[in-house]
Design an enzyme around this catalytic site. Structure first.
Site, mmCIF file in Angstrom:
data_model
loop_
_atom_site.group_PDB
_atom_site.id
_atom_site.type_symbol
_atom_site.label_atom_id
_atom_site.label_comp_id
_atom_site.label_asym_id
_atom_site.label_seq_id
_atom_site.Cartn_x
_atom_site.Cartn_y
_atom_site.Cartn_z
ATOM 1 N N MET A 179 56.617 46.489 60.910
ATOM 2 C CA MET A 179 55.339 45.839 60.618
ATOM 3 C C MET A 179 55.390 44.962 59.373
ATOM 4 O O MET A 179 54.415 44.291 59.056
ATOM 5 C CB MET A 179 54.260 46.903 60.434
ATOM 6 C CG MET A 179 53.961 47.708 61.686
ATOM 7 S SD MET A 179 53.332 46.664 63.031
ATOM 8 C CE MET A 179 51.864 45.970 62.288
ATOM 9 N N ARG A 180 56.535 44.972 58.665
ATOM 10 C CA ARG A 180 56.595 44.168 57.448
ATOM 11 C C ARG A 180 56.430 42.693 57.753
ATOM 12 O O ARG A 180 55.868 41.939 56.947
ATOM 13 C CB ARG A 180 57.911 44.448 56.712
ATOM 14 C CG ARG A 180 57.989 43.740 55.355
ATOM 15 C CD ARG A 180 59.238 44.126 54.568
ATOM 16 N NE ARG A 180 59.121 45.494 54.074
ATOM 17 C CZ ARG A 180 59.888 46.496 54.481
ATOM 18 N NH1 ARG A 180 60.816 46.286 55.389
ATOM 19 N NH2 ARG A 180 59.750 47.710 53.984
ATOM 20 N N ALA A 181 56.920 42.241 58.901
ATOM 21 C CA ALA A 181 56.793 40.825 59.252
ATOM 22 C C ALA A 181 55.338 40.402 59.360
ATOM 23 O O ALA A 181 54.956 39.324 58.886
ATOM 24 C CB ALA A 181 57.523 40.557 60.567
#
Length: 715
Positions: free
Chosen positions: A270-272
């Site tokens: 989910m960092r993107a």
């Protein structure tokens, strides 16, 4: 003097990404990929001069905010507040782990007899930039330390009796040349944005770059004065964008679009999504707007997603812009409708509904005025993958190579077979190591540059190496050992067990080093473990049987996979071929694997199979290189079907040559190129004499094997 940031030519995408990272450090930093001489380092160093000063306490080694000192900071209680430039800390590729994370303060230990913490580069980089040039060449033990600090925002040190914990929140900026290998996926994901930079192709731009560089070298100060006003305006705009950032609104419409794009491109985690949202907001703040537009989201995706997209090791980076445009659509979100019960005047946001208003909702995504002053929005990333040779033909997609088992007619001498597609996931070859090896990225073993795993006394007959001396352990052994000895044992030089591991008992005005006698038995050295590089000697059968069975295309595809694997792991490669009556060195040991790929593409086939000559020739290549580089251990990869027919005793000669290589302790692998339902097993017999594993070509090239083959030695 630093080259001015505003004097850069043709680096719009690079400068935009660096400025966005400075506006919102939570984006996570910037990775700059590009070839040699593309102004990567110049841009990073120029950015530091534009950043505003930070407030801290005088003499603080941790750059603590005045109202939030670190727990172990001794200077933040009573020291006056001062402003200092935003730190730009450079981490050299060859730095030690102690220098990065910090270590015991030897001066205090010797003078006061106490253990205390001496901060390292991570402490100095807090609230600033940590710059790593050639970040892809950083040793793994330093990468591990960076990952821990970047993930937690805290540097936690437990070593040599010291327990320390201090904040380490920094913007990580790295530059790299993709030709020298890729980053570990864990570290790659820690960079918020990635940028591909290349030298400009326009002759006028190139001339302007040279003109400005010559002017700067001739008179740095007058040159810097020419761009001082532009730099001041850019710094003021940067501060204004930081202040505006908290007011920027990212509506749910664009948040959902970002999630759809990330899911469609198959990015990991989910960092993107988070980084893309923050980058879009920073772009809006940079352009003086309080609402995110389609142009902001599109530009953010091009910066935040290319290096996070799941892909094979040789796939080109970047994302499909046409697909991105399709996912984002052409419409802006509908502005909120006014409640009919509300009055006609609903506050300062009425411009959102006025078709002629100037509110943020009326921004034109294609409006060039919304772009940063250094140029247009970022363009798609350029490919950094290994270039495929254009002079070889490949089968069309879905077309299987023709490999009839009954095609045994001799191939014409000099025939060149085109390489099939490179294997997508080459098997990793590793070798055991019982000695020091050259630094690299393949086999794990003892190394002079790896992570320190333990300290040990100097062995009998071993020469002391000042570069690897464990100073703390040596001083502790000397101090505690002298105190624990009886007078008789001290005179005899016998060792003893330390009694006081905390305080050294060295006090007084005399010199600490003069007050201590260090004997040879006190010396302690680090024993290090790290990854090692190898010399990979590819011994390839180019005889007529390879061409007759049309196997050379598959062989070249498998060898290309090995070459690109060696390219990523900083190995040297050599290419030896045998056919007719003899063997030859097509490529001497070199780091230029692209040259080996070109030589392989035009490799002819035909003639008999002098297998013994090929093995002995490869052995000679290994022995010659060992005289120049004794630390680099070889790996032999023999690509053959095991047939030998150059002489009447060819089979016996090939077995003797294999046993000779095994006796020299050369790790080896045999790739069996034999095809058909009926197999002779000659390649497996050769592997037995080499004391090496034997792998069928189809399994090796298709990736069906375990990802790692650990090669044995002849002993």
């Amino acid at each position: 003097m630093t080259y001015p940031f505003t004097a850069l030519v043709g680096s719009e995408q690079l400068t935009t990404a660096l400025l966005l990272g400075a506006i919102d450090p939570r984006i996570g930093g910037v990775l700059v990929r590009g070839s040699k001489g593309s102004a990567k380092s110049t841009a990073v160093r120029g950015l530091a001069a534009l950043l505003p000063d930070i407030a801290t306490r005088a003499g603080c080694a941790y750059n603590c905010p005045p109202d939030l000192p670190a727990d172990l900071c001794p200077t933040c209680e009573d020291a006056p507040v001062q402003h200092r430039p935003t730190p730009l800390v450079e981490l050299p590729v060859g730095a030690s782990e102690d220098r990065l994370i910090g270590s015991i303060d030897l001066e205090r230990a010797l003078s006061d007899g106490v253990r205390s913490f001496q901060p390292g580069l991570l402490a100095r980089a807090h609230r600033g930039l940590l710059y790593v040039d050639e970040v892809n060449l950083l040793d793994d033990h330093l990468v591990d330390a960076l990952l821990d600090a970047a993930a937690m925002g805290v540097n936690h040190v437990e070593r040599e009796g010291v327990s320390a914990r201090h904040p380490a929140r920094f913007q990580l900026v790295g530059t790299m040349n993709p030709e020298e290998g890729e980053l570990r996926p864990q570290l790659l994901d820690r960079f918020g944005l990635t940028v591909e930079v290349t030298a400009p192709l326009d002759a006028h731009q190139r001339a302007e770059v040279v003109r400005r560089r010559l002017a700067f070298d001739a008179a740095p100060e007058p040159f810097a004065d020419r761009f001082a006003a532009d730099g001041k305006r850019l710094a003021e705009r940067l501060v204004a964008a930081r202040d505006l950032l908290e007011k920027v609104a990212l509506v749910d419409f664009w948040l959902l679009k970002i999630a759809e794009v990330c899911a469609a491109f198959g990015v990991d985690g989910m960092r993107a999504d988070i980084v893309t949202a923050r980058t879009a907001a920073a772009l809006a703040a940079w352009n003086g707007r309080t609402e995110v537009t389609r142009a902001d989201v599109r530009a953010a995706c091009l910066l935040a997603l290319p290096h996070r997209r799941r892909r094979g090791p040789f796939d080109d980076p970047g994302i499909d812009e046409d697909e991105l445009d399709r996912l984002l659509g052409d419409d802006e979100p509908e502005p909120p409708q006014d409640d009919p019960d509300d009055g006609p005047d609903d506050g300062p946001d009425d411009g959102d509904d006025d078709p002629n208003g100037s509110g943020p909702a009326q921004s034109d995504p294609g409006d060039r005025s919304a772009a940063p002053p250094h140029g247009p929005q970022p363009q798609p990333s350029a490919s950094d993958g290994p270039a495929r040779s254009d002079d070889t033909e490949r089968p069309s997609a879905g077309e299987a190579p023709s490999t009839p088992a009954d095609d045994r007619s001799p191939a014409p001498s000099g025939r060149v077979e085109a390489a099939e597609e490179t294997a997508a996931a080459p098997t990793l070859l590793t070798a055991p190591q019982r000695r020091f090896g050259a630094s690299g990225r393949r086999s794990r073993g003892r190394s002079r540059r790896g992570a320190a795993v333990r300290t040990r006394p100097l062995l009998s007959g071993e020469t002391a190496r000042a570069a690897d001396l464990a100073v703390s352990a040596t001083l502790i052994a000397a101090a505690t050992g002298r105190r624990a000895m009886s007078p008789g044992a001290r005179a005899a030089g016998a060792g003893a067990t330390p009694r006081d591991p905390v305080r050294f008992g060295l006090r007084g005005p005399s010199s600490a080093f003069g007050a201590m006698t260090i004997r040879r038995s006190d010396l302690r050295h680090y024993e290090r473990s790290g990854k090692q590089g190898h010399l990979i000697v590819l011994c390839v059968d180019a005889s007529g049987s390879m061409g007759a069975r049309r196997r050379m295309g598959a062989v070249k595809g498998a060898v290309r996979a090995l070459l690109f694997d060696a390219y990523q792991r900083r190995d040297l490669v050599s290419l030896v071929t045998f056919r007719g009556r003899d063997a030859e060195t097509v490529l001497p040991p070199t780091a230029g694997v692209e040259l080996a790929d070109r030589r392989l593409a035009v490799l002819p086939t035909g003639g008999r199979t002098p297998l013994a000559a090929g093995l002995l020739h490869a052995c000679a290549v290994i022995e010659r290189h060992a005289r120049r580089d004794p630390d680099r251990r070889p790996l032999l990869v023999a690509v053959t079907d095991g047939r030998a027919n150059a002489t009447t005793d060819a089979v016996a000669e090939s077995r003797q040559a294999a046993a000779h290589l095994a006796a020299k302790d050369v790790p080896a692998l045999v790739v069996d190129t034999e095809s058909g339902f009926v197999r002779t097993g000659l390649a497996a017999e050769l592997a037995r004499h080499l004391a090496a594993p034997c792998v069928e070509l189809e399994r090796f090239a298709s990736g069906e094997l375990a990802r790692t083959i650990r090669l044995a030695t002849g002993r």
